[in-house]
Design a protein around this motif. Structure first.
Motif, PDB file in Angstrom:
ATOM      1  N   PHE A 370      33.052  16.313 -28.844  1.00  0.00           N
ATOM      2  CA  PHE A 370      32.682  17.714 -28.619  1.00  0.00           C
ATOM      3  C   PHE A 370      32.324  18.372 -29.970  1.00  0.00           C
ATOM      4  CE2 PHE A 370      35.821  16.953 -25.093  1.00  0.00           C
ATOM      5  CZ  PHE A 370      34.861  16.871 -24.093  1.00  0.00           C
ATOM      6  N   PRO A 371      31.547  19.470 -29.933  1.00  0.00           N
ATOM      7  CA  PRO A 371      31.055  20.017 -31.218  1.00  0.00           C
ATOM      8  C   PRO A 371      32.061  20.840 -32.017  1.00  0.00           C
ATOM      9  CG  PRO A 371      30.193  21.302 -29.389  1.00  0.00           C
ATOM     10  CD  PRO A 371      30.970  20.181 -28.793  1.00  0.00           C
ATOM     11  N   MET A 372      33.249  21.107 -31.469  1.00  0.00           N
ATOM     12  CA  MET A 372      34.203  21.987 -32.169  1.00  0.00           C
ATOM     13  C   MET A 372      34.578  21.458 -33.552  1.00  0.00           C
ATOM     14  SD  MET A 372      34.783  24.756 -30.930  1.00  0.00           S
ATOM     15  CE  MET A 372      34.775  25.641 -29.428  1.00  0.00           C
ATOM     16  N   GLU A 373      34.690  20.157 -33.644  1.00  0.00           N
ATOM     17  CA  GLU A 373      35.062  19.535 -34.924  1.00  0.00           C
ATOM     18  C   GLU A 373      34.048  19.904 -36.006  1.00  0.00           C
ATOM     19  OE1 GLU A 373      34.339  16.116 -37.741  1.00  0.00           O
ATOM     20  OE2 GLU A 373      33.085  16.745 -36.080  1.00  0.00           O
ATOM     21  N   LYS A 374      32.765  19.868 -35.644  1.00  0.00           N
ATOM     22  CA  LYS A 374      31.725  20.216 -36.628  1.00  0.00           C
ATOM     23  C   LYS A 374      31.792  21.708 -36.978  1.00  0.00           C
ATOM     24  CE  LYS A 374      26.705  20.334 -37.372  1.00  0.00           C
ATOM     25  NZ  LYS A 374      26.535  19.951 -38.768  1.00  0.00           N
ATOM     26  N   TYR A 375      31.933  22.566 -35.945  1.00  0.00           N
ATOM     27  CA  TYR A 375      32.006  24.000 -36.231  1.00  0.00           C
ATOM     28  C   TYR A 375      33.179  24.295 -37.171  1.00  0.00           C
ATOM     29  CZ  TYR A 375      28.838  24.608 -32.239  1.00  0.00           C
ATOM     30  OH  TYR A 375      27.775  24.542 -31.380  1.00  0.00           O
ATOM     31  N   PHE A 376      34.296  23.630 -36.935  1.00  0.00           N
ATOM     32  CA  PHE A 376      35.485  23.853 -37.764  1.00  0.00           C
ATOM     33  C   PHE A 376      35.193  23.465 -39.221  1.00  0.00           C
ATOM     34  CE2 PHE A 376      39.542  22.293 -39.569  1.00  0.00           C
ATOM     35  CZ  PHE A 376      40.252  23.477 -39.526  1.00  0.00           C
ATOM     36  N   ARG A 377      34.644  22.256 -39.409  1.00  0.00           N
ATOM     37  CA  ARG A 377      34.330  21.806 -40.780  1.00  0.00           C
ATOM     38  C   ARG A 377      33.361  22.767 -41.453  1.00  0.00           C
ATOM     39  NH1 ARG A 377      31.077  17.386 -41.188  1.00  0.00           N
ATOM     40  NH2 ARG A 377      30.901  17.009 -38.956  1.00  0.00           N
ATOM     41  N   GLU A 378      32.281  23.113 -40.724  1.00  0.00           N
ATOM     42  CA  GLU A 378      31.238  23.945 -41.335  1.00  0.00           C
ATOM     43  C   GLU A 378      31.777  25.338 -41.685  1.00  0.00           C
ATOM     44  OE1 GLU A 378      28.854  22.325 -42.236  1.00  0.00           O
ATOM     45  OE2 GLU A 378      28.038  20.972 -40.722  1.00  0.00           O
ATOM     46  N   SER A 379      32.667  25.867 -40.827  1.00  0.00           N
ATOM     47  CA  SER A 379      33.153  27.233 -41.059  1.00  0.00           C
ATOM     48  C   SER A 379      34.037  27.333 -42.306  1.00  0.00           C
ATOM     49  CB  SER A 379      33.917  27.754 -39.833  1.00  0.00           C
ATOM     50  OG  SER A 379      35.164  27.098 -39.712  1.00  0.00           O
ATOM     51  N   MET A 380      34.566  26.196 -42.756  1.00  0.00           N
ATOM     52  CA  MET A 380      35.399  26.184 -43.965  1.00  0.00           C
ATOM     53  C   MET A 380      34.589  26.568 -45.205  1.00  0.00           C
ATOM     54  SD  MET A 380      38.484  25.478 -43.441  1.00  0.00           S
ATOM     55  CE  MET A 380      38.832  25.906 -41.768  1.00  0.00           C
ATOM     56  N   VAL A 381      33.278  26.363 -45.130  1.00  0.00           N
ATOM     57  CA  VAL A 381      32.425  26.602 -46.303  1.00  0.00           C
ATOM     58  C   VAL A 381      32.248  28.106 -46.576  1.00  0.00           C
ATOM     59  CG1 VAL A 381      30.039  26.319 -47.165  1.00  0.00           C
ATOM     60  CG2 VAL A 381      31.182  24.420 -45.977  1.00  0.00           C
ATOM     61  N   PHE A 382      32.232  28.924 -45.515  1.00  0.00           N
ATOM     62  CA  PHE A 382      31.733  30.290 -45.663  1.00  0.00           C
ATOM     63  C   PHE A 382      32.515  31.186 -46.635  1.00  0.00           C
ATOM     64  CE2 PHE A 382      29.885  28.967 -41.496  1.00  0.00           C
ATOM     65  CZ  PHE A 382      28.615  28.766 -42.014  1.00  0.00           C
TER      66      PHE A 382
END
Ligand SMILES: Cc1cc2nc3c(=O)[nH]c(=O)nc-3n(C[C@H](O)[C@H](O)[C@H](O)COP(=O)(O)OP(=O)(O)OC[C@H]3O[C@@H](n4cnc5c(N)ncnc54)[C@H](O)[C@@H]3O)c2cc1C
Length: 435
Positions: A370-382
């Motif tokens: 599921f895509p949540m794992e990617k959203y979680f990783r990407e959101s760490m950058v902001f």
């Protein structure tokens, strides 16, 4: 109706084009690249997508018409960036950094520098032109306007007799800077120390380092997220640059503040976009998943209330970002505090949105199919990139507010409010209370 949130027909078209490109072209390429173990392979895999983005005008749309660009407003750029980031926020960072690299040439460059670099970027027919914005250093960047010459930016550019500059030192984290083949972006705008004896408010300038310049080496950083853009360590050993490549002499501090102000709403809308992706998935999940109960989990008040909060934070983040971009369109080169407030609010609130969406989905959020794992990783950058929230962004807002002439009405009234050096340096000397 003086306050108008409606999109024009052209903006609607731009948004639809960006959304279609994101879903049809960017998504499959980014899914493939994100999974590649080697970070440079991941970046290189995005090159055909970049060429298609260039053909649609996305890669340099912010350049003025005068130099062959599309003359897109900040608001227009945000509309396109949100659609791309909702699919993958790494790739649009390449476009954002093109702006961070090229706009300093527009703001501070000579006419000849503008003609060379802005026109060649806008006229790129091969679809591979890259610009780099080279500021960050391994020792830290947050205190670039520190009053001591031993603190802040340490990449040194010494002037030699005859006018040439010789660069020695290192940069760490610049995006795009290595180029597609690690021989360099077409042009890298490097913030340097041109005076070894003065503090960051007097000693910094920028230098244009052209692709293939001898003495520069690039090594790619292996990141946990935003894998579709490239970040490098860049080492400079006796790198010789002609005097004509210097810009913003002694004004590198103001340039850093202006550039990270321009990029703030873009980084903010990127955070909104990732949160939106997580919300869309969580909403669909909540409407269909039952948790082995008697109906979809959205019927539970706990889930419904959390979804309402999530949606409200996303809407708030989007309109604050539109407002910041709109203010910057109205008052070019201003909006330093508003941009910083937008970046800190969205960077952090959207990270929480992603986590709340994971709580709604439950344990299945951890399943990588599921895509949540990617959203979680990407959101760490902001909160961390594009001038970190905890220091660079908050310090800028603090400096503006501490100025006696600042009124809290400024942004609501859309009044001009120029940024000055007196607003810099806040919080750079640990423990000192400036105001
Ligand atoms: C995807 C991505 C793209 C990027 N692109 C670029 C690019 O194109 N060009 C570029 O130059 N950089 C780039 N960066 C780096 C990025 O801009 C960082 O935000 C920047 O290097 C500043 O890092 P920092 O805020 O962590 O500062 P640092 O100086 O590393 O500070 C680290 C921490 O120390 C603390 N701290 C330090 N000083 C203070 C202070 N005065 N007050 C309070 N706390 C303090 C804070 O906790 C702060 O977060 C990129 C990074 C990423 C992940």
């Amino acid at each position: 109706m003086p306050i108008d949130f409606d999109l024009t027909p052209d903006q609607r078209k731009l948004k639809d084009t960006a959304r279609e490109f994101a879903r049809e072209v960017l998504r499959p390429a980014a899914e493939h690249a994100d999974a590649l173990p080697d970070p440079q392979d991941a970046f290189r895999a995005m090159k055909p997508v970049y060429a298609q983005a260039a053909a649609l005008g996305f890669t340099t749309m912010f350049l003025p018409r005068e130099y062959g660009g599309a003359g897109a407003s900040n608001v227009d750029f945000l509309l396109a960036i949100e659609e791309l980031c909702a699919v993958d926020p790494g790739f649009p960072t390449v476009l954002l950094v093109n702006g961070l690299g090229l706009l300093p040439v527009l703001w501070y460059g000579t006419e000849s520098q503008r003609e060379t670099w802005l026109r060649s970027a806008a006229a790129d027919t091969t679809g591979d032109f890259l610009a780099g914005w080279v500021v960050s250093e391994r020792g830290g960047t947050a205190n670039f306007d520190h009053p001591s010459p031993q603190a802040g930016i340490q990449l040194v550019a010494d002037r030699r007799p005859g006018g040439e500059y010789v660069l020695n030192g290192e940069k760490h984290w610049p995006c795009n800077a290595g180029g597609w083949d690690l021989r360099g972006a077409d042009v890298n705008v490097c913030v340097v120390r041109t005076d070894r004896t003065r503090g960051g408010q007097e000693a910094l300038s920028a230098v244009l380092v052209e692709r293939g310049t001898p003495g520069v080496r690039y090594e790619v950083i292996d990141k946990m997220a935003h894998r579709t853009c490239q970040n490098v360590t860049m080492t400079f050993r006796d790198v010789r640059v002609p005097e004509e490549n210097l810009l913003a002499r002694g004004e590198g501090d103001l340039l850093i503040n202006r550039a990270f102000t321009w990029s703030s709403p873009i980084a903010s809308i990127a955070a909104v976009a990732v949160a939106r992706g997580a919300y869309e998935f969580a909403l669909k999940w909540a409407r269909t998943f039952t948790g082995a109960g008697s109906g979809p989990i959205i019927a539970h008040q706990a889930v419904g209330h959390l979804l309402a909060e999530v949606a409200a934070r996303i809407e708030a983040g989007r309109y604050l970002s539109w407002k910041a971009a709109h203010y910057m369109d109205r008052h070019p080169g201003q909006g330093h505090a508003l941009g910083a407030m937008d970046k800190t609010f969205c960077g952090e609130a959207m990270q929480r949105v992603v986590v709340d969406c994971m709580r709604i989905v439950g344990v299945n959020a951890l399943d990588r199919k599921f895509p949540m794992e990617k959203y979680f990783r990407e959101s760490m950058v902001f909160p961390l990139y594009d001038a970190g929230n905890l220091a660079m962004q908050r310090r800028r807002a603090w400096g503006v507010m501490a100025d006696a002439s600042f009124s809290p009405d400024v942004f609501a009234d859309s009044d001009p409010f120029p940024f000055t050096r007196a607003m810099e340096g806040f919080g750079t000397v640990a423990g000192e209370r400036r105001p």
